[in-house]
Design a protein around this motif. Sequence first.
Motif, PDB file in Angstrom:
ATOM      1  N   ALA A  92     -74.496 -14.464 -78.359  1.00  0.00           N
ATOM      2  CA  ALA A  92     -74.131 -13.201 -77.711  1.00  0.00           C
ATOM      3  C   ALA A  92     -73.391 -12.292 -78.691  1.00  0.00           C
ATOM      4  O   ALA A  92     -73.630 -11.074 -78.729  1.00  0.00           O
ATOM      5  N   LEU A  93     -72.510 -12.865 -79.497  1.00  0.00           N
ATOM      6  CA  LEU A  93     -71.825 -12.065 -80.516  1.00  0.00           C
ATOM      7  C   LEU A  93     -72.823 -11.517 -81.523  1.00  0.00           C
ATOM      8  O   LEU A  93     -72.720 -10.363 -81.953  1.00  0.00           O
ATOM      9  N   GLU A  94     -73.793 -12.323 -81.882  1.00  0.00           N
ATOM     10  CA  GLU A  94     -74.814 -11.876 -82.831  1.00  0.00           C
ATOM     11  C   GLU A  94     -75.641 -10.727 -82.264  1.00  0.00           C
ATOM     12  O   GLU A  94     -76.169  -9.900 -83.017  1.00  0.00           O
ATOM     13  N   HIS A  95     -75.745 -10.678 -80.938  1.00  0.00           N
ATOM     14  CA  HIS A  95     -76.500  -9.601 -80.286  1.00  0.00           C
ATOM     15  C   HIS A  95     -75.637  -8.366 -80.028  1.00  0.00           C
ATOM     16  O   HIS A  95     -76.098  -7.417 -79.394  1.00  0.00           O
ATOM     17  N   GLY A  96     -74.405  -8.382 -80.515  1.00  0.00           N
ATOM     18  CA  GLY A  96     -73.568  -7.188 -80.424  1.00  0.00           C
ATOM     19  C   GLY A  96     -72.439  -7.241 -79.424  1.00  0.00           C
ATOM     20  O   GLY A  96     -71.716  -6.247 -79.263  1.00  0.00           O
ATOM     21  N   ALA A  97     -72.264  -8.352 -78.734  1.00  0.00           N
ATOM     22  CA  ALA A  97     -71.180  -8.445 -77.759  1.00  0.00           C
ATOM     23  C   ALA A  97     -69.827  -8.305 -78.447  1.00  0.00           C
ATOM     24  O   ALA A  97     -69.597  -8.872 -79.523  1.00  0.00           O
ATOM     25  N   TYR A  98     -68.928  -7.583 -77.837  1.00  0.00           N
ATOM     26  CA  TYR A  98     -67.568  -7.408 -78.344  1.00  0.00           C
ATOM     27  C   TYR A  98     -66.739  -8.646 -78.051  1.00  0.00           C
ATOM     28  O   TYR A  98     -65.880  -9.042 -78.834  1.00  0.00           O
ATOM     29  N   LEU A 118     -79.309 -11.596 -73.053  1.00  0.00           N
ATOM     30  CA  LEU A 118     -78.969 -11.132 -74.395  1.00  0.00           C
ATOM     31  C   LEU A 118     -79.646  -9.815 -74.742  1.00  0.00           C
ATOM     32  O   LEU A 118     -79.112  -9.021 -75.527  1.00  0.00           O
ATOM     33  N   GLU A 119     -80.800  -9.577 -74.161  1.00  0.00           N
ATOM     34  CA  GLU A 119     -81.483  -8.312 -74.422  1.00  0.00           C
ATOM     35  C   GLU A 119     -80.670  -7.149 -73.861  1.00  0.00           C
ATOM     36  O   GLU A 119     -80.547  -6.092 -74.502  1.00  0.00           O
ATOM     37  N   LEU A 120     -80.101  -7.337 -72.682  1.00  0.00           N
ATOM     38  CA  LEU A 120     -79.258  -6.285 -72.101  1.00  0.00           C
ATOM     39  C   LEU A 120     -77.995  -6.096 -72.940  1.00  0.00           C
ATOM     40  O   LEU A 120     -77.559  -4.961 -73.174  1.00  0.00           O
ATOM     41  N   VAL A 121     -77.410  -7.191 -73.387  1.00  0.00           N
ATOM     42  CA  VAL A 121     -76.235  -7.101 -74.266  1.00  0.00           C
ATOM     43  C   VAL A 121     -76.567  -6.256 -75.502  1.00  0.00           C
ATOM     44  O   VAL A 121     -75.818  -5.338 -75.872  1.00  0.00           O
ATOM     45  N   LYS A 122     -77.682  -6.557 -76.118  1.00  0.00           N
ATOM     46  CA  LYS A 122     -78.073  -5.853 -77.342  1.00  0.00           C
ATOM     47  C   LYS A 122     -78.321  -4.369 -77.100  1.00  0.00           C
ATOM     48  O   LYS A 122     -77.831  -3.517 -77.864  1.00  0.00           O
ATOM     49  N   ARG A 123     -79.049  -4.047 -76.035  1.00  0.00           N
ATOM     50  CA  ARG A 123     -79.352  -2.638 -75.740  1.00  0.00           C
ATOM     51  C   ARG A 123     -78.086  -1.842 -75.475  1.00  0.00           C
ATOM     52  O   ARG A 123     -77.917  -0.726 -75.983  1.00  0.00           O
TER      53      ARG A 123
END
Length: 225
Positions: free
Chosen positions: A192-198, A163-168
Amino acid sequence: MLSRLRGTLIVSCQAYPGESMRDPDTMRRVALAARDGGAGGIRAQGLEDVRAIRDALDLPLIGLWKDGTEGVYITPTARHALAVLEAGADIVALDATDRPRPDGLPLAASIEAVRAAGGLVMADVSTYEEGVRAAELGADLVGTTLSGYTPATYGRKAAGPDLELVKRLAQALDVPVVAEGRVHSPAQAALALEHGAYAVVVGTAITHPITLTRWFMEAMDETRT
């Protein structure tokens, strides 16, 4: 096409060689079941599977061709990428890590070939730097698919998604970032969506009964001991 994937669950319908479900028609049926459950897209491996699934449904289809078992083997060359596109994929997923490619050509060659043929590219990466580079080269989506599965990232292979990679990547890139890899629960997909995933790709936890059975058996074995 990309707008149809925003906020959706993409179900990866794959089986490994030698498994009882390793059959294009079986994967077609699995894809149909995923659609009936509300999936917004399908990810499929192998030309025959891509063709079978394309003929059966009209969801966005991410296709790939695994050729080999080591190094760069997810749609490793432009030839593989164009074959996947011709088989009916809307989006071609390919290894976009910094490892040497089997034909000796740069990643850009595969991305440019797909884009020139009218297709879209999903870059499967393992690191932040690879994701940034793939976007700069023209990838339409960047997925965290390979985090934890390359020599440079073995130490990051946790029980859940990176999730950290997803967010970055989501914070840095203008192209959609797809969370993929070790998403094993609905809660992790939502996170994952909350961390910015499309969008979020889930495979094993939905479509691989061998692994699902083993998870249950391992938990029961621990209780018995």
